[in-house]
Design an enzyme around this catalytic site. Structure first.
Site, PDB file in Angstrom:
ATOM      1  N   GLY A  45      -3.078  10.559 -15.164  1.00 57.74           N
ATOM      2  CA  GLY A  45      -3.795  10.845 -16.400  1.00 57.74           C
ATOM      3  C   GLY A  45      -5.129  10.132 -16.446  1.00 57.74           C
ATOM      4  N   CYS A  85      -0.630   7.799  -9.351  1.00 57.41           N
ATOM      5  CA  CYS A  85      -2.033   7.620  -9.704  1.00 57.41           C
ATOM      6  C   CYS A  85      -2.176   6.715 -10.931  1.00 57.41           C
ATOM      7  CB  CYS A  85      -2.713   8.977  -9.867  1.00 57.41           C
ATOM      8  SG  CYS A  85      -4.475   8.882  -9.492  1.00 57.41           S
ATOM      9  N   HIS A 106      -1.476  11.730  -4.900  1.00 51.41           N
ATOM     10  CA  HIS A 106      -0.619  12.699  -5.600  1.00 51.41           C
ATOM     11  C   HIS A 106       0.316  13.388  -4.602  1.00 51.41           C
ATOM     12  CE1 HIS A 106      -2.734  12.721  -9.521  1.00 51.41           C
ATOM     13  NE2 HIS A 106      -3.741  12.303  -8.774  1.00 51.41           N
ATOM     14  N   GLU A 144       2.844  15.035  -5.190  1.00 50.98           N
ATOM     15  CA  GLU A 144       3.343  16.312  -5.730  1.00 50.98           C
ATOM     16  C   GLU A 144       2.514  17.499  -5.244  1.00 50.98           C
ATOM     17  OE1 GLU A 144       1.606  14.063  -7.352  1.00 50.98           O
ATOM     18  OE2 GLU A 144       0.419  14.867  -9.003  1.00 50.98           O
TER      19      GLU A 144
HETATM   20  N1  GLN Z   1      -7.740   7.792 -14.452  1.00 47.33           N
HETATM   21  C1  GLN Z   1      -7.342   7.213 -13.222  1.00 47.33           C
HETATM   22  C2  GLN Z   1      -8.487   7.167 -12.217  1.00 47.33           C
HETATM   23  O1  GLN Z   1      -9.441   7.892 -12.340  1.00 47.33           O
HETATM   24  C3  GLN Z   1      -6.148   7.930 -12.632  1.00 47.33           C
HETATM   25  C4  GLN Z   1      -6.423   9.339 -12.277  1.00 47.33           C
HETATM   26  C5  GLN Z   1      -5.170  10.153 -12.071  1.00 47.33           C
HETATM   27  O2  GLN Z   1      -4.096   9.790 -12.540  1.00 47.33           O
HETATM   28  N2  GLN Z   1      -5.300  11.295 -11.410  1.00 47.33           N
HETATM   29  O3  GLN Z   1      -8.435   6.417 -11.290  1.00 47.33           O
END
Ligand code: GLN
Length: 551
Positions: free
Chosen positions: A355, A382, A508, A510
């Protein structure tokens, strides 16, 4: 030369064009054809990277770092192939290319117009993947619904391609809805007739009509649709609602969608699709032996599509473990010291979602703490990994004000900080750390157990990172960096040593989970949750918790 299949949609959006396109591609691939799928989206954003998940669901990232529509995730999950930047094109990207050419003087003084310049660029991109000899068949899904103003240039491009190429090289499939009127106890074909009429008015005539329906289509209805939409009765395909999207290739096989398509493409029928692996996956998915409950802690819980790839990865990993994964949505804003136990105590595992931004993060940190202290399997992705780092710093290292500079730019303890190369970037679109990067895994760690190798490659989408200034302190206190990017030393995996399953990844996983090749992290996380569930049923986990609380 490749052959081209176009998939358009009518009557309403959300009919599942992506799933139909992916299912057809699967059937053709299982017959031995080299197939790829691409999505053309009529909106003006250059890519969906700048869109809020509430607008358009998850942003899917490819190996080459393209931020794309979530349908590309379906394509990869069904076909077990990689897609790329070229597989997702928007109106914004088309216009950007044409305008850049105009600025460079490439149009030699001509007036630049939608037809032919925009449509030529659309056509060029529609044919691009088919030109290099890598594919026998290219399937193009046109986003939106026929009749939308913004999709007109795309439909016009399909018309021109249909006109330019030999008849046997192009097949157009139109997906529509046949509503069932309960009061009249009748399926209604009129919206489909109108939709096909509208498509025909733009000069594109569908070869196949795929009908989404809640009730079976009898022969009379099929004949009626065929007659009024000017296709052969066998080209009217019934697509009944399925219990899982992974069943759709089999329903389409039963409806002979692949055969009808191949006939239109003048292709000699090659052997029947070999779907043995697919069927065995479906068997496991439909008849699980037990169940685990996984809490998905996020802030976009109102929208199913926001965490699409994570949910699909759970399905793949569940089938692999022969368990049903029941995902419990937990809104991170609902979590605080008082609610956390009640909200999480029935779970067998916790996934803290990716997020951006401040909203809901304290709830995520409390969830991580609960999982760490209760030996509950934890998996952070992340932002979820970054929250685990902050939690550990605050509660174990005693750095009370530890934070990420994303949420608190002035923090004096930035355990998560912006990556060096990100600091000078001002433009938002396409500028995160995106796509596949190598990660080196240390032997003797949970990560090594999971991947069973030392070099892996996973996809990224972030701007912030673990701050290596704190690494020694973390490692001395039981949180180790088990995966590091060998080229720039960024921490990619963290794990807590004294915990049965506590892992956070900056990437990620996923995005690379497919039916045929489920992501190892998800498979092991579900196995750990299964284990936890078994222990809990036998009373062992409670004992562990009581032990910890009294310590
Ligand atoms: N906001 C966080 C970053 O930019 C995590 C991004 C994410 O969860 N995709 O590093």
């Amino acid at each position: 030369m490749a052959k081209y299949i176009f998939v358009t949609g009518g009557v309403t959006s959300s009919l599942g064009k992506g799933i139909i396109a992916a299912s057809l591609a699967k059937l053709l691939q299982a017959r031995g054809f080299k197939v790829t799928i691409q999505k053309f989206d009529p909106y003006i954003n250059v890519d969906p990277g700048t869109l809020n998940p509430y607008e358009h669901g998850e942003c899917y990232v490819t190996e080459d770092g393209a931020e794309t529509d979530l349908d590309l995730g379906h394509y990869e999950r069904f076909l077990n192939i990689y897609t790329s930047q070229a597989n997702n094109v928007t109106t914004g990207r088309i216009y950007q290319t044409v305008i850049n050419k105009e600025r460079a003087g490439d149009f030699l003084g001509k007036t630049v117009q939608v037809v032919p310049h925009i449509t030529d660029e659309i056509k060029r991109r529609m044919m691009l993947l088919g030109n290099d000899g890598n594919y026998d068949i290219v399937i193009t899904e046109i986003g939106g619904t026929v009749g939308d103003i913004e999709s007109l240039p795309f439909i016009e491009a399909v018309r021109q391609i249909q006109w330019e190429l030999p008849g046997g090289d192009v097949c157009v499939i139109h997906l529509t809805l046949i509503p069932y009127l309960k009061a009249a106890k009748e399926l209604k074909t009129k919206p489909t007739q109108h939709s096909v009429k509208m498509l025909s008015e733009t000069g594109v005539h569908p070869d196949i009509i795929v009908c989404r329906t809640e009730e079976p289509l009898n022969n009379d209805i099929k004949r009626k649709i065929a007659l009024f939409c000017n296709v052969k009765p066998e080209a009217v395909i019934e697509a009944m609602d399925a219990s899982t999207i992974y069943e759709v290739p089999l329903t389409m096989l039963h409806e002979k969608l692949d055969i009808i398509c191949l006939r239109k493409l003048n292709t000699t029928l090659v052997p029947e699709a070999d779907l043995r692996n697919w069927k065995s996956f479906l068997e496991k998915l439909k008849y699980p032996k037990s169940k685990v409950s996984i809490g998905l802690i996020g802030k976009y819980m109102e929208l199913q599509d926001a965490y699409k790839s994570i949910l699909e990865s759970f399905i793949h990993a569940g089938a692999m473990n022969e368990v049903k994964v029941q995902v419990i949505d937990v809104h991170s804003e609902d979590l605080n010291k008082h609610t956390v136990k009640e909200k999480l105590e029935q779970l067998d595992g916790l996934l803290v979602a990716p997020g951006f931004g401040k909203r809901g993060i304290e709830g995520k940190i409390i969830a991580v703490q609960y999982a760490r202290e209760n030996n509950l399997p934890f998996f952070g992705i992340c932002l979820g990994m970054q929250m685990a780092v902050i939690e550990f710093a605050r509660n174990i290292l005693g750095i009370e004000k530890a934070h990420s500079t994303e949420m608190d730019a002035q923090t004096c303890n930035p355990v998560i900080d912006m990556m060096q190369e990100q600091k000078k970037i001002k433009q938002m679109g396409g500028t995160m750390r995106l796509g596949a990067y190598t990660c080196e895994i240390k032997k003797g760690t949970l990560a090594y157990d999971i991947y069973d190798k030392t070099i892996i490659s996973e996809r990224h989408r972030h701007r912030f990172e673990f701050n290596n200034d704190y690494l020694e302190q973390f490692e001395a206190n039981g949180m180790i960096a088990s995966g590091i990017n060998p080229d720039n030393n960024l921490v990619e995996i963290i794990e807590a040593k004294d915990h049965p399953f506590f892992i956070g990844v900056q990437y990620h996983p996923e995005l690379k989970s497919t039916v045929e090749s489920p992501a190892p992290l998800f498979v092991h996380f579900i196995a750990a949750a299964k284990n936890y569930n078994e222990q809990r049923s036998s009373g062992k986990v409670t004992a562990l918790q009581t032990e910890m609380q009294s310590a």
